[in-house]
Design an enzyme around this catalytic site. Structure first.
Site, PDB file in Angstrom:
ATOM      1  N   LYS A 194       0.797  -1.086  -0.030  1.00  0.00           N
ATOM      2  CA  LYS A 194      -0.025   0.038  -0.019  1.00  0.00           C
ATOM      3  C   LYS A 194       0.649   0.925   0.148  1.00  0.00           C
ATOM      4  O   LYS A 194       0.648   2.325  -0.339  1.00  0.00           O
ATOM      5  CB  LYS A 194      -1.145   0.059   1.048  1.00  0.00           C
ATOM      6  CG  LYS A 194      -0.312   0.060   2.350  1.00  0.00           C
ATOM      7  CD  LYS A 194      -0.254   1.459   2.883  1.00  0.00           C
ATOM      8  CE  LYS A 194       0.679   1.063   4.640  1.00  0.00           C
ATOM      9  NZ  LYS A 194       0.700   2.362   4.986  1.00  0.00           N
TER      10      LYS A 194
ATOM     11  N   THR B 218      -3.905   6.044   3.738  1.00  0.00           N
ATOM     12  CA  THR B 218      -1.785   5.874   3.888  1.00  0.00           C
ATOM     13  C   THR B 218      -2.355   7.257   1.811  1.00  0.00           C
ATOM     14  O   THR B 218      -1.627   7.899   2.303  1.00  0.00           O
ATOM     15  CB  THR B 218      -1.020   4.646   3.065  1.00  0.00           C
ATOM     16  OG1 THR B 218      -1.463   3.632   4.086  1.00  0.00           O
ATOM     17  CG2 THR B 218       0.276   5.601   3.042  1.00  0.00           C
TER      18      THR B 218
END
Length: 337
Positions: free
Chosen positions: A189, A246
């Site tokens: 990610k 994120t």
């Protein structure tokens, strides 16, 4: 009350140490960097990473690794991913067999393609290693903002024990046996978050961000399932949950580095400006190697590698993603006619 040590006193390790001390546990916070030990001892605050957040007086700050490792119920590896192996190698002499360890960093080792838990298991054999991950910025956790994460372990008892230590009224912990899926989601990610940040730096909008998040989790899940992870994991906290936070948050060092790269900074200049370890840069090559090894198509990861390491411009990378060959959204789609 449990005796817990944190190996690594960056923003995440410090935030979790504060929280566990507030949970009533006996906490030691270790750093290899003497200047960091001195700063935390003098100010009772991580003035660079978590300004204004005071450490409870009960937390013991130390640079003595032996002291931090011996006689503990749980050892938390909270060093940045590039330093997990060296820290584990150094700590191994002081950690007994059967010791419970939970890793809270995120990354994949480029040379070996090992996850961080696999590295710890290799360097410190015969220990009980788990992983804790999810959408959890240190800045918010340190202020007691509601957060949910997942702990992955090989056995249920270990998962439940770690859940019990960490969980409180604002920090909810789920359990899972899918360590592979949790670790892959948490590491890759960061690579997708670089792409998301680059799109912002290029002046793109919400549509682009949504596309990168959606196609990014598809790439992560595609690889994760090829490596034995479960689809549900990538639809959960350590998958789409961690990816969303994120990719979109101002607290995300990967997002912020990506914004700078999108504006024309080199990889090195962006990392220098962010002034923290940009995990996605370290995981990008490993993600590409894993995609090649398992013969999984990961176009976003491919383009990010070209931007980071081969001199491709961010604009060209975005154009390449948009002009790829036409295809179905789902490869196994079944048409009625």
């Amino acid at each position: 009350m449990s005796k817990v040590s944190f190996l690594g006193a960056g923003s995440w390790g410090t935030a979790l140490a504060i929280m566990l001390a507030q949970n009533g546990h006996e906490v030691i916070l270790w750093s290899k960097v003497q200047a960091e030990v001195d700063m935390l001892t003098q100010h009772r605050e991580h003035i660079h990473r978590l300004p204004g957040v005071k450490l409870p007086e009960s937390i013991v700050i130390t640079g003595d690794l032996e002291m931090a490792c011996k006689g503990r119920d749980l050892i938390v590896f909270s060093v940045a991913s590039p330093y997990v192996r060296s820290t584990a190698k150094e700590a191994a002499a002081y950690i007994p067999k059967g010791q419970r360890i939970v890793n809270v960093a995120k990354g994949i080792e480029e040379d070996t393609l090992m996850t961080l838990c696999e590295i710890i298991e290799q360097e410190i054999p015969d220990t009980d290693v788990a992983v804790l991950s999810g959408p959890s910025h240190a800045e918010e956790v340190s202020h007691g903002m509601p957060t949910t994460v997942v702990v992955g372990a090989k056995n249920r008892e270990t998962a439940f024990a770690i859940q019990e230590i960490f969980m409180n009224k604002t920090f909810r912990v789920y359990t899972s046996s899918d360590m592979t899926g949790i670790e892959l989601g948490g590491s890759i990610k960061n690579v997708i978050a670089l792409a998301a940040g680059i799109s912002v730096g290029l002046g793109c909008g919400d549509n682009t961000m949504a596309a990168l998040i959606t196609r990014g989790i598809t790439e992560i899940a595609r690889l994760g399932m090829a490596m034995g992870g479960r689809l549900e994991t990538f639809a959960g906290l350590s998958g789409i949950g961690d990816l969303i936070v994120t990719c979109t948050s101002e607290h995300s060092r990967n997002h912020n580095a990506g914004v700078l790269i999108g504006k024309g900074y080199t990889t090195e200049q962006a990392m220098e400006e962010v002034k923290q370890v940009v995990e996605g840069v370290y995981s990008a090559k490993a993600a590409k190697k894993l995609a090649d090894k398992y013969q999984v198509n990961m176009p976003i990861v491919e383009e990010i590698n070209q931007v980071l390491f081969a001199g491709r411009s961010a604009k060209e990378a975005l154009a390449n993603l948009l002009t790829r060959d036409r295809c179905d959204e789902y490869p196994d789609d079944v048409w009625q006619q």
